[in-house]
Design a protein around this motif. Structure first.
Motif, PDB file in Angstrom:
ATOM      1  N   ASP A   1       6.399  -2.189 -30.017  1.00 32.44           N
ATOM      2  CA  ASP A   1       6.359  -1.929 -31.456  1.00 32.44           C
ATOM      3  C   ASP A   1       5.542  -2.984 -32.196  1.00 32.44           C
ATOM      4  O   ASP A   1       4.910  -3.853 -31.586  1.00 32.44           O
ATOM      5  CB  ASP A   1       7.778  -1.805 -32.015  1.00 32.44           C
ATOM      6  CG  ASP A   1       8.626  -3.044 -31.762  1.00 32.44           C
ATOM      7  OD1 ASP A   1       8.075  -4.147 -31.601  1.00 32.44           O
ATOM      8  OD2 ASP A   1       9.865  -2.898 -31.737  1.00 32.44           O
TER       9      ASP A   1
ATOM     10  N   ASP B   1       6.783   2.793 -30.240  1.00 34.16           N
ATOM     11  CA  ASP B   1       8.217   2.918 -30.504  1.00 34.16           C
ATOM     12  C   ASP B   1       9.076   2.033 -29.605  1.00 34.16           C
ATOM     13  O   ASP B   1      10.285   1.945 -29.813  1.00 34.16           O
ATOM     14  CB  ASP B   1       8.659   4.383 -30.334  1.00 34.16           C
ATOM     15  CG  ASP B   1       8.010   5.293 -31.355  1.00 34.16           C
ATOM     16  OD1 ASP B   1       7.713   4.826 -32.479  1.00 34.16           O
ATOM     17  OD2 ASP B   1       7.783   6.474 -31.027  1.00 34.16           O
TER      18      ASP B   1
ATOM     19  N   ARG C   1       5.170   6.279 -27.615  1.00 35.31           N
ATOM     20  CA  ARG C   1       6.607   5.960 -27.707  1.00 35.31           C
ATOM     21  C   ARG C   1       7.025   4.917 -26.681  1.00 35.31           C
ATOM     22  O   ARG C   1       8.025   4.235 -26.865  1.00 35.31           O
ATOM     23  CB  ARG C   1       7.443   7.223 -27.610  1.00 35.31           C
ATOM     24  CG  ARG C   1       7.384   7.896 -26.256  1.00 35.31           C
ATOM     25  CD  ARG C   1       8.040   9.245 -26.250  1.00 35.31           C
ATOM     26  NE  ARG C   1       9.383   9.149 -26.769  1.00 35.31           N
ATOM     27  CZ  ARG C   1      10.311  10.059 -26.622  1.00 35.31           C
ATOM     28  NH1 ARG C   1      10.033  11.163 -25.985  1.00 35.31           N
ATOM     29  NH2 ARG C   1      11.503   9.909 -27.109  1.00 35.31           N
TER      30      ARG C   1
END
Length: 149
Positions: free
Chosen positions: A11, A19, A7
């Motif tokens: 990206d 994330d 996360r």
């Protein structure tokens, strides 16, 4: 020192697939004369002569002692603002080492600053922000997390 969770990795826009969320940070024990804070994230292992700045957040008010997960994408406290990272945008850019490269270390640093403002604007490069930060920092806290793609 634990590997960064997906996360907190950049990206697909940066070819990684995470994330792109900024991590939760909290701090205490800073000098009483602290007037503001700055938060940076730096990768010294990037394959460039100068490393790679992933996050430059400045002018956080002195009463701000934490940032929630994902705070970089939301409203910031007081007059705080992001400067450009080395990827170009203003804000947080997650870990993004080249595929197959060595393990990269991502240093998250909270700087206790002796002035309310660093006197830069949001178009300032990380190198330009580093000048006043070097002279106005009263103390700092550092954590790091490695990541390899």
């Amino acid at each position: 020192g634990q590997p960064m969770a997906l996360r907190f990795v950049a990206d697909a826009n940066f070819g990684v697939g995470g994330d792109n969320v900024s991590p939760q940070l909290s701090w205490s024990g800073f000098p009483s004369e602290t007037a503001s804070f700055a938060v940076t994230c730096f990768d010294p292992d990037a394959p460039t002569p100068s490393g790679f700045w992933h996050w430059v957040l400045v002018d956080l008010p002195a009463d701000c002692t934490s940032l929630d997960t994902g705070a970089a994408a939301g409203d910031l406290p007081g007059h705080a603002f992001h400067c450009r990272n080395d990827g170009g945008p203003k804000g947080f850019m997650g870990a993004a080492p080249p595929p197959g490269d060595q393990v990269h270390r991502y240093f998250f640093v909270v700087h206790a600053v002796g002035e309310d403002t660093l006197g830069v604007d949001s178009d300032a490069s990380p190198a330009v922000v580093s000048f006043p930060l070097a002279f106005q920092t009263l103390g700092r806290a550092v954590i790091h997390g490695p990541y390899q793609h």
